[in-house]
Motif scaffolding. Structure first.
Motif, short mmCIF file in Angstrom:
data_model
loop_
_atom_site.label_atom_id
_atom_site.label_comp_id
_atom_site.label_asym_id
_atom_site.label_seq_id
_atom_site.Cartn_x
_atom_site.Cartn_y
_atom_site.Cartn_z
N VAL A 104 2.63 11.55 -1.64
CA VAL A 104 3.23 10.64 -1.97
C VAL A 104 3.81 9.86 -0.83
N THR A 105 3.48 9.75 -0.02
CA THR A 105 3.99 8.44 1.02
C THR A 105 2.99 7.48 1.04
N HIS A 106 1.71 7.58 0.13
CA HIS A 106 0.70 6.34 -0.27
C HIS A 106 0.90 5.38 -0.95
N SER A 107 2.47 5.75 -1.97
CA SER A 107 3.06 4.80 -2.38
C SER A 107 4.07 4.55 -2.34
N LEU A 108 4.84 5.21 -1.50
CA LEU A 108 6.08 4.29 0.01
C LEU A 108 5.51 3.46 0.44
N LYS A 109 4.26 3.56 0.59
CA LYS A 109 3.64 2.65 2.23
C LYS A 109 3.14 1.69 1.71
N LEU A 110 3.03 1.60 0.05
CA LEU A 110 2.14 0.59 -0.33
C LEU A 110 2.87 -0.30 -1.29
N ALA A 111 4.53 0.45 -2.10
CA ALA A 111 5.21 -0.48 -2.75
C ALA A 111 5.55 -2.46 -1.66
N GLU A 112 5.92 -2.26 -0.56
CA GLU A 112 5.91 -3.68 -0.52
C GLU A 112 4.77 -4.90 -0.13
N HIS A 113 4.04 -3.92 -0.97
CA HIS A 113 2.58 -5.16 0.07
C HIS A 113 1.89 -5.47 -2.39
N LEU A 114 3.01 -4.59 -3.31
CA LEU A 114 3.04 -4.77 -4.62
C LEU A 114 2.90 -6.30 -5.19
N PRO A 115 3.11 -6.34 -6.06
CA PRO A 115 3.16 -8.10 -7.06
C PRO A 115 4.61 -7.66 -7.52
#
Length: 262
Positions: free
Chosen positions: A198-209
């Motif tokens: 689940v940390t994949h989502s947390l790591k990528l969150a800041e990069h999403l529009p």
């Protein structure tokens, strides 16, 4: 599981679609469409929902085998809606997930929620199938497509009034965000190995529009995990196995939502 399952699935999917087109042509499907019908908006449903839960209907997976072999598409999606789901995801891959397009056609008269056709979409033919089955949105998986193919399929989906959920797994796929999706999802499951984190989502969150609803997919088994993801900026949460592995998926969803306090 070291084998690249996604590569195997896509190879099988190409053969499967070619076989289907020999029986029922794309031209025939086109003729069945009639006037474009507005879809129920997955994007709007997620933004309006207090839970953001996309409840998934699936019978099996390549990593776990059968999860709920006798699952009834005429009952479980309706139970999900009654329990408070924001939208529905229905697996239509038969070889690896035990589903078919018939599951969407069976569920559609029983629910008013948006339905996502979840499959390995690589062809416009599959978009035509989705529209005729009365799906409202389709999943496009970045790791299964080139950016150009993803852009083309997104445009074709929009022409059919289907919304697109673009699925990413890592930072190297962020360029796909320029292809015009309606919703972006982060799959916490590696489609090559089926390992979930689940940390994949947390790591990528800041990069999403900010203008696109964000969905975290797979591996969400506890309400506390959902709360953590919501705090990180996610609006939607695609959850399947947590519900489907139980005898009454709809009731399990209801209890999950109650635990959230929503």
């Amino acid at each position: 599981m070291s084998k690249d399952i996604l590569e195997e699935i896509i190879a099988h999917k190409r053969i499967e679609i070619a076989g289907q087109e020999k029986v029922v042509s794309a031209a025939f499907l086109e003729k069945q469409l009639g006037e474009p019908v507005p879809a129920r908006s997955l994007k709007q449903a997620l933004m309006a929902s207090p839970t953001g839960i996309i409840a998934e209907f699936k019978r099996r997976s390549p990593s776990k085998g059968w999860i709920h072999q006798d699952a009834d598409a005429g009952k479980i999606p309706a139970a999900y809606q009654q329990a408070g789901a924001a939208a529905l995801s229905i697996l239509t891959d038969e070889a690896y997930f035990g589903g078919t397009l018939k599951d969407i056609r069976t569920a559609r008269p029983t629910v008013s929620l948006p339905i996502l056709r979840k499959d390995f979409i690589i062809s416009r033919y599959q978009l035509l199938q989705a529209k005729l089955a009365e799906a409202d949105a389709v999943l496009l998986i970045a790791s299964a497509l080139t950016p150009q193919a993803c852009r083309t399929l997104t445009c074709q989906a929009h022409e059919l009034n289907l919304e697109v959920l673009l699925e990413l797994h890592g930072e190297h796929e962020l360029e796909y965000l320029t292809t015009g999706p309606d919703v972006v999802g982060i799959n916490n499951r590696n489609l090559g190995t089926f390992h979930t984190d689940v940390t994949h989502s947390l790591k990528l969150a800041e990069h999403l529009p900010k203008h696109l609803p964000r969905i975290s997919e797979s591996g969400i088994a506890h309400p506390e995990t959902l709360k953590q993801l919501r705090q990180a900026g996610f609006n939607g949460f695609l959850i399947g196995e947590t519900f489907m592995k139980t005898e009454a998926p709809g009731e399990t969803l209801r209890n999950f939502i109650q635990t959230l306090g929503l």
